[in-house]
Design an enzyme around this catalytic site. Sequence first.
Site, PDB file in Angstrom:
ATOM      1  N   ASP A 262     -15.405  78.778  28.267  1.00  0.00           N
ATOM      2  CA  ASP A 262     -16.011  77.450  28.235  1.00  0.00           C
ATOM      3  C   ASP A 262     -17.347  77.471  28.962  1.00  0.00           C
ATOM      4  O   ASP A 262     -17.484  78.111  30.014  1.00  0.00           O
ATOM      5  CB  ASP A 262     -15.093  76.446  28.946  1.00  0.00           C
TER       6      ASP A 262
ATOM      7  N   ASP B  26     -12.434  75.343  31.019  1.00  0.00           N
ATOM      8  CA  ASP B  26     -12.861  74.683  32.259  1.00  0.00           C
ATOM      9  C   ASP B  26     -11.750  73.760  32.768  1.00  0.00           C
ATOM     10  O   ASP B  26     -11.888  73.139  33.830  1.00  0.00           O
ATOM     11  CB  ASP B  26     -14.207  73.973  32.103  1.00  0.00           C
ATOM     12  N   SER B  27     -10.610  73.729  32.044  1.00  0.00           N
ATOM     13  CA  SER B  27      -9.413  73.086  32.587  1.00  0.00           C
ATOM     14  C   SER B  27      -9.013  73.759  33.899  1.00  0.00           C
ATOM     15  O   SER B  27      -8.203  73.222  34.651  1.00  0.00           O
ATOM     16  CB  SER B  27      -8.250  73.161  31.582  1.00  0.00           C
TER      17      SER B  27
ATOM     18  N   GLU C 275     -18.858  71.434  24.556  1.00  0.00           N
ATOM     19  CA  GLU C 275     -18.396  70.145  24.055  1.00  0.00           C
ATOM     20  C   GLU C 275     -19.543  69.407  23.381  1.00  0.00           C
ATOM     21  O   GLU C 275     -20.614  69.235  23.981  1.00  0.00           O
ATOM     22  CB  GLU C 275     -17.825  69.309  25.217  1.00  0.00           C
TER      23      GLU C 275
ATOM     24  N   LYS D  36     -17.658  78.319  24.309  1.00  0.00           N
ATOM     25  CA  LYS D  36     -17.340  77.009  23.718  1.00  0.00           C
ATOM     26  C   LYS D  36     -18.082  75.943  24.495  1.00  0.00           C
ATOM     27  O   LYS D  36     -18.195  76.037  25.721  1.00  0.00           O
ATOM     28  CB  LYS D  36     -15.828  76.759  23.786  1.00  0.00           C
TER      29      LYS D  36
ATOM     30  N   GLU E 116      -9.796  67.856  19.726  1.00  0.00           N
ATOM     31  CA  GLU E 116      -8.876  67.413  20.781  1.00  0.00           C
ATOM     32  C   GLU E 116      -8.510  65.950  20.597  1.00  0.00           C
ATOM     33  O   GLU E 116      -9.408  65.088  20.509  1.00  0.00           O
ATOM     34  CB  GLU E 116      -9.507  67.650  22.175  1.00  0.00           C
TER      35      GLU E 116
END
Length: 266
Positions: A87, A48-49, A119, A117, A183
């Site tokens: 993501d 999602d960057s 968070e 993925k 991270e």
Amino acid sequence: MTETNRPMTVPRFMASKGKRKLSMLTAYDFTFASIFDAAGVDSLLVGDSMGMVIQGHDTTLPVTMDQMIYHSRLVSRAAKRALVIADMPFMSYQVSPQQAVENAGRLIKEASVAAVKLEGGENQARTIRALAEADIPVMAHVGMKPQSVRKLGGHGKVQRDFDRLRADALAAQEAGAFGLLLELIPSADAEKLTAELQIPTIGIGAGPHCDGQVLVSYDMLGLTSHDFTPKFLKRFVDIRTATESAARAFAEEVQSGSFPDAAHSH
Ligand code: KIV
């Protein structure tokens, strides 16, 4: 078939722990994904960057499910060997485990990704379990969590409490995560977690002891602004400067009339 050209699957990814280091790059389109895949990168993360490096936002928060599906399709189409992980965008899983299963299911069905993925650790354990029970492989992401930018008050801000981190890592593993992205945490903490966990750890700004490493491809290619200089970022090439010179040369040659010349005309 050697280990580097066999298609990467979730079980093979997990079995790499302690045997060979895993490489992962973010990818958002067919062309870059094909190059990374052919180069032998083990996993392509449709991160999602993209909200920042592709869309130009200040955060990852505006990325939508439909955008993630669109970009994941482009990357999946290119991947012959690499494991494609998408993501889960902000607010595509935080509401409930059911919402997460439905959205992750869309990424598997509509974009052919191998895994997703999200968070979180202990706070997402119920969701990780629901995904694992639906046979959707899920990687957890702890340490600096870009989707928590509003709560933390900025990027780069990270809870530096090892016990908290360890609890999150163990909760994610126990709930069924197949891997853990770390991270921006101290190398020594990543080393301890990597030794304690049975699942592979993939680090970004987490030192050399993780089971694998990920970088945002646009950063490691030197495409994004060179004003972004976190210590962990190595620019393996400088495509930004080369692209800018090529574009300048093109514009100048068009202006002067030297392009197209006879060699480039029919
Ligand atoms: O979205 C992303 O690019 C990420 C990075 C930490 C690799 O999650």
